[in-house]
Design a protein around this motif. Structure first.
Motif, PDB file in Angstrom:
ATOM      1  N   LEU A  35     -22.291   1.551 -64.204  1.00 40.20           N
ATOM      2  CA  LEU A  35     -22.143   2.650 -65.150  1.00 40.20           C
ATOM      3  C   LEU A  35     -23.019   2.395 -66.373  1.00 40.20           C
ATOM      4  N   ILE A  36     -23.828   3.404 -66.748  1.00 37.20           N
ATOM      5  CA  ILE A  36     -24.756   3.257 -67.867  1.00 37.20           C
ATOM      6  C   ILE A  36     -24.690   4.491 -68.755  1.00 37.20           C
ATOM      7  N   PRO A  37     -24.033   4.438 -69.901  1.00 34.68           N
ATOM      8  CA  PRO A  37     -24.123   5.558 -70.846  1.00 34.68           C
ATOM      9  C   PRO A  37     -25.439   5.485 -71.609  1.00 34.68           C
ATOM     10  N   SER A  38     -26.054   6.641 -71.854  1.00 32.98           N
ATOM     11  CA  SER A  38     -27.353   6.649 -72.532  1.00 32.98           C
ATOM     12  C   SER A  38     -27.446   7.863 -73.440  1.00 32.98           C
ATOM     13  N   TRP A  39     -27.906   7.632 -74.654  1.00 34.93           N
ATOM     14  CA  TRP A  39     -28.011   8.702 -75.648  1.00 34.93           C
ATOM     15  C   TRP A  39     -29.461   8.802 -76.135  1.00 34.93           C
ATOM     16  N   ASN A  40     -30.222   9.679 -75.485  1.00 35.35           N
ATOM     17  CA  ASN A  40     -31.616   9.922 -75.868  1.00 35.35           C
ATOM     18  C   ASN A  40     -32.392   8.617 -76.013  1.00 35.35           C
ATOM     19  N   ASN A  41     -32.289   7.777 -74.994  1.00 37.62           N
ATOM     20  CA  ASN A  41     -32.904   6.445 -74.993  1.00 37.62           C
ATOM     21  C   ASN A  41     -33.735   6.270 -73.723  1.00 37.62           C
ATOM     22  N   LEU A  42     -34.579   7.231 -73.420  1.00 41.98           N
ATOM     23  CA  LEU A  42     -35.227   7.290 -72.116  1.00 41.98           C
ATOM     24  C   LEU A  42     -36.039   6.044 -71.793  1.00 41.98           C
ATOM     25  N   ASP A  43     -36.801   5.519 -72.748  1.00 43.72           N
ATOM     26  CA  ASP A  43     -37.628   4.336 -72.468  1.00 43.72           C
ATOM     27  C   ASP A  43     -36.761   3.155 -72.034  1.00 43.72           C
ATOM     28  N   TYR A  44     -35.650   2.964 -72.728  1.00 44.06           N
ATOM     29  CA  TYR A  44     -34.750   1.870 -72.372  1.00 44.06           C
ATOM     30  C   TYR A  44     -34.057   2.151 -71.037  1.00 44.06           C
ATOM     31  N   LEU A  45     -33.668   3.402 -70.814  1.00 45.13           N
ATOM     32  CA  LEU A  45     -32.993   3.763 -69.569  1.00 45.13           C
ATOM     33  C   LEU A  45     -33.891   3.489 -68.363  1.00 45.13           C
ATOM     34  N   LYS A  46     -35.158   3.872 -68.458  1.00 40.32           N
ATOM     35  CA  LYS A  46     -36.094   3.585 -67.377  1.00 40.32           C
ATOM     36  C   LYS A  46     -36.196   2.087 -67.126  1.00 40.32           C
ATOM     37  N   CYS A  47     -36.233   1.320 -68.202  1.00 33.39           N
ATOM     38  CA  CYS A  47     -36.378  -0.128 -68.098  1.00 33.39           C
ATOM     39  C   CYS A  47     -35.189  -0.766 -67.395  1.00 33.39           C
ATOM     40  N   VAL A  48     -33.966  -0.380 -67.801  1.00 26.87           N
ATOM     41  CA  VAL A  48     -32.797  -1.008 -67.195  1.00 26.87           C
ATOM     42  C   VAL A  48     -32.652  -0.607 -65.737  1.00 26.87           C
ATOM     43  N   VAL A  49     -32.919   0.657 -65.409  1.00 27.57           N
ATOM     44  CA  VAL A  49     -32.830   1.094 -64.012  1.00 27.57           C
ATOM     45  C   VAL A  49     -33.875   0.381 -63.158  1.00 27.57           C
ATOM     46  N   ASN A  50     -35.084   0.253 -63.666  1.00 31.63           N
ATOM     47  CA  ASN A  50     -36.122  -0.445 -62.915  1.00 31.63           C
ATOM     48  C   ASN A  50     -35.754  -1.907 -62.695  1.00 31.63           C
ATOM     49  N   SER A  51     -35.106  -2.536 -63.684  1.00 30.69           N
ATOM     50  CA  SER A  51     -34.706  -3.936 -63.517  1.00 30.69           C
ATOM     51  C   SER A  51     -33.601  -4.065 -62.472  1.00 30.69           C
ATOM     52  N   ILE A  52     -32.713  -3.078 -62.394  1.00 33.68           N
ATOM     53  CA  ILE A  52     -31.683  -3.102 -61.355  1.00 33.68           C
ATOM     54  C   ILE A  52     -32.332  -3.008 -59.978  1.00 33.68           C
ATOM     55  N   ARG A  53     -33.260  -2.095 -59.836  1.00 29.72           N
ATOM     56  CA  ARG A  53     -33.941  -1.931 -58.540  1.00 29.72           C
ATOM     57  C   ARG A  53     -34.745  -3.169 -58.162  1.00 29.72           C
ATOM     58  N   LYS A  54     -35.373  -3.761 -59.128  1.00 32.82           N
ATOM     59  CA  LYS A  54     -36.290  -4.881 -58.874  1.00 32.82           C
ATOM     60  C   LYS A  54     -35.566  -6.210 -58.688  1.00 32.82           C
ATOM     61  N   ASN A  55     -34.514  -6.447 -59.463  1.00 39.18           N
ATOM     62  CA  ASN A  55     -33.956  -7.793 -59.569  1.00 39.18           C
ATOM     63  C   ASN A  55     -32.574  -7.974 -58.954  1.00 39.18           C
ATOM     64  N   SER A  56     -32.007  -6.924 -58.365  1.00 47.92           N
ATOM     65  CA  SER A  56     -30.675  -7.064 -57.764  1.00 47.92           C
ATOM     66  C   SER A  56     -30.759  -7.703 -56.388  1.00 47.92           C
TER      67      SER A  56
ATOM     68  N   GLN B  90     -34.643  11.168 -59.703  1.00 50.37           N
ATOM     69  CA  GLN B  90     -34.350   9.905 -59.016  1.00 50.37           C
ATOM     70  C   GLN B  90     -33.326  10.149 -57.911  1.00 50.37           C
ATOM     71  N   GLU B  91     -33.706   9.913 -56.702  1.00 50.27           N
ATOM     72  CA  GLU B  91     -32.835  10.217 -55.570  1.00 50.27           C
ATOM     73  C   GLU B  91     -31.630   9.290 -55.469  1.00 50.27           C
ATOM     74  N   ASP B  92     -31.696   8.127 -56.108  1.00 51.83           N
ATOM     75  CA  ASP B  92     -30.630   7.145 -55.952  1.00 51.83           C
ATOM     76  C   ASP B  92     -29.693   7.066 -57.163  1.00 51.83           C
ATOM     77  N   ILE B  93     -29.793   8.001 -58.109  1.00 47.54           N
ATOM     78  CA  ILE B  93     -28.980   7.932 -59.323  1.00 47.54           C
ATOM     79  C   ILE B  93     -28.092   9.173 -59.432  1.00 47.54           C
ATOM     80  N   GLY B  94     -26.790   8.941 -59.545  1.00 47.00           N
ATOM     81  CA  GLY B  94     -25.871  10.020 -59.882  1.00 47.00           C
ATOM     82  C   GLY B  94     -25.707  10.060 -61.387  1.00 47.00           C
ATOM     83  N   TYR B  95     -25.249  11.192 -61.908  1.00 51.91           N
ATOM     84  CA  TYR B  95     -25.072  11.224 -63.358  1.00 51.91           C
ATOM     85  C   TYR B  95     -24.008  12.228 -63.760  1.00 51.91           C
ATOM     86  N   THR B  96     -23.455  11.975 -64.931  1.00 54.17           N
ATOM     87  CA  THR B  96     -22.638  12.939 -65.646  1.00 54.17           C
ATOM     88  C   THR B  96     -23.349  13.221 -66.958  1.00 54.17           C
TER      89      THR B  96
END
Length: 301
Positions: free
Chosen positions: A19-40, A64-70
Motif C-alpha cells: 500500500l502506497i499513499p501518494s499526494w502529488n509526488n509523481l517523481d517519488y512514486l515512479k521511483c518507489v514503484v520501479n524499485s519494487i519491480r526491480k529489487n523484489s 501501469q497494468e500491474d498497479i491498482g489504485y484508489t
C-alpha cells in the motif's frame, strides 16, 4: 470528497499487498514503484492511493497494468489513504510504505524469512530505513546521503554500499516498510481517521495493535530502504496528534514507546506487559496533566 478506485486482476498469487499513499509526488512514486519491480525477490500486488493527483499521478498509474489504485478528489491524508487502498488487497500480508522510498534488493526476502519463522499469527515487523541525515532515531541507519530527490539519487553508489552498513535487528517495529497480517489490520479497524491528516496516526496504530494482543514488534536489519524524506507534511495543516493521542489513550506516545514497545535497542523478543509501578503511573498522570493545563494559543488574526 469523492473516492474512486481501479482494480487489477493478477495472474499470480502475490506474497504481499503493498500500500502506497501518494499526494502529488509523481517523481517519488515512479521511483518507489520501479524499485519494487526491480529489487523484489517475490511477486507482489501494488496498490496506490492517489490524493488529488493533479500532477499526472493518476494518468501514470492508469498506464501501469500491474498497479491498482484508489483516489480521493482532495488530500485525504494517510489514514484514509491506507484504509482505502487496503480494501483492494488480496494477499495474506499487507506492507505499508511511503512514496518517498527506494526499496533495496531482496527487501521482501528478509521480511518474509522472518514471517516464516513466526509461531503466532499476530505480529508486526519492519524493515530498516537508510537516511541522509541524523535525527537521533536509533532504528535508522543515519547520515548516509545518496540524494534528496530521485533526479539526483546516486543509485549505483547506493547499491554498492547499502549492505555494508552494520545494523542488528531492533526492537519496537513502527517504521516503514512495515508488514503485518491483513486480518490484523482489518480487525483493529485500520488507521484511525480522527488523526487526519495523519500526525501521530502511526503511534495510535501501534497501541491499537498492542491492545489487540500483539507483543512481537521487530525491525529487520537486513531488510533495507532508502528514505528520501520528501516532507509532504509541510504542505498540510498539521493536526495536534500529540494531544489527541493522550486524550484517547491516557498516556503520551513517548511513554508508550519507552515502557511498552521499548523501541530502539537490539531485538528483545516477545514483549511482556509493563509493570504498572509508581513511576509508570506517575508518568501517565503527568502526561494527562500536560494536556489538561495546556495553554491555548491566542488568535490575533
Amino acid at each position: 470528497m469523492d473516492f474512486i478506485y481501479k482494480k487489477v486482476t493478477l495472474d499470480y498469487s502475490p506474497v504481499f499487498s503493498i500500500l502506497i499513499p501518494s499526494w502529488n509526488n509523481l517523481d517519488y512514486l515512479k521511483c518507489v514503484v520501479n524499485s519494487i519491480r526491480k529489487n523484489s525477490y517475490y511477486k507482489h500486488q501494488i496498490i496506490v492511493h492517489i490524493n488529488e493527483g493533479n500532477d499526472g499521478s493518476e494518468e501514470w498509474v492508469l498506464a501501469q497494468e500491474d498497479i491498482g489504485y484508489t483516489k480521493s478528489s482532495q488530500n485525504s491524508g494517510v489514514c484514509y489513504g491506507f484504509n482505502a487502498a487496503s480494501h483492494l488487497a488480496v494477499a495474506e500480508y499487507l506492507v505499508f510504505i511511503d512514496d518517498d522510498m527506494y526499496l533495496c534488493p531482496d527487501w521482501d526476502f528478509f521480511l518474509f524469512e522472518e514471517i516464516a519463522n513466526q509461531k503466532d499469527d499476530k505480529w508486526c515487523i519492519s524493515g530498516t530505513m537508510i537516511e541522509g541525515f541524523d535525527k537521533g532515531n536509533v532504528c535508522v541507519i543515519a547520515d548516509k546521503n545518496y540524494g534528496n530527490h530521485p533526479s539526483e539519487f546516486d543509485e549505483d553508489k547506493f547499491l554498492a554500499e547499502y549492505a555494508t552498513y552494520p545494523k542488528e535487528d531492533w526492537n519496537g517495529s513502527q517504521w516503514y516498510p512495515m508488514v503485518l497480517p491483513t486480518f490484523v489490520y482489518r480487525a483493529v479497524g485500520g488507521l484511525s481517521i480522527e488523526f487526519f491528516p495523519g500526525m501521530y496516526s502511526d503511534p495510535d496504530f501501534m497501541i491499537k495493535l498492542w491492545h489487540y494482543g500483539i507483543r512481537y514488534y521487530k525491525g529487520i536489519g537486513k531488510s533495507r530502504v532508502y528514505h528520501f524524506a520528501s516532507r509532504s507534511t509541510g504542505r498540510v495543516k498539521r493536526n495536534d496528534g500529540r494531544t489527541e493521542f493522550i486524550l484517547k489513550w491516557g498516556l503520551s506516545s513517548n511513554t508508550f514507546f519507552k515502557n511498552y514497545l521499548k523501541i530502539g535497542p537490539k531485538f528483545l523478543g516477545v514483549l511482556p506487559n509493563p509493570e504498572e509501578n509508581f513511576m509508570l503511573k506517575l508518568k501517565k498522570k503527568i502526561d494527562r496533566w500536560k494536556v489538561k493545563f495546556k495553554t491555548k494559543p491566542i488568535d490575533i488574526s
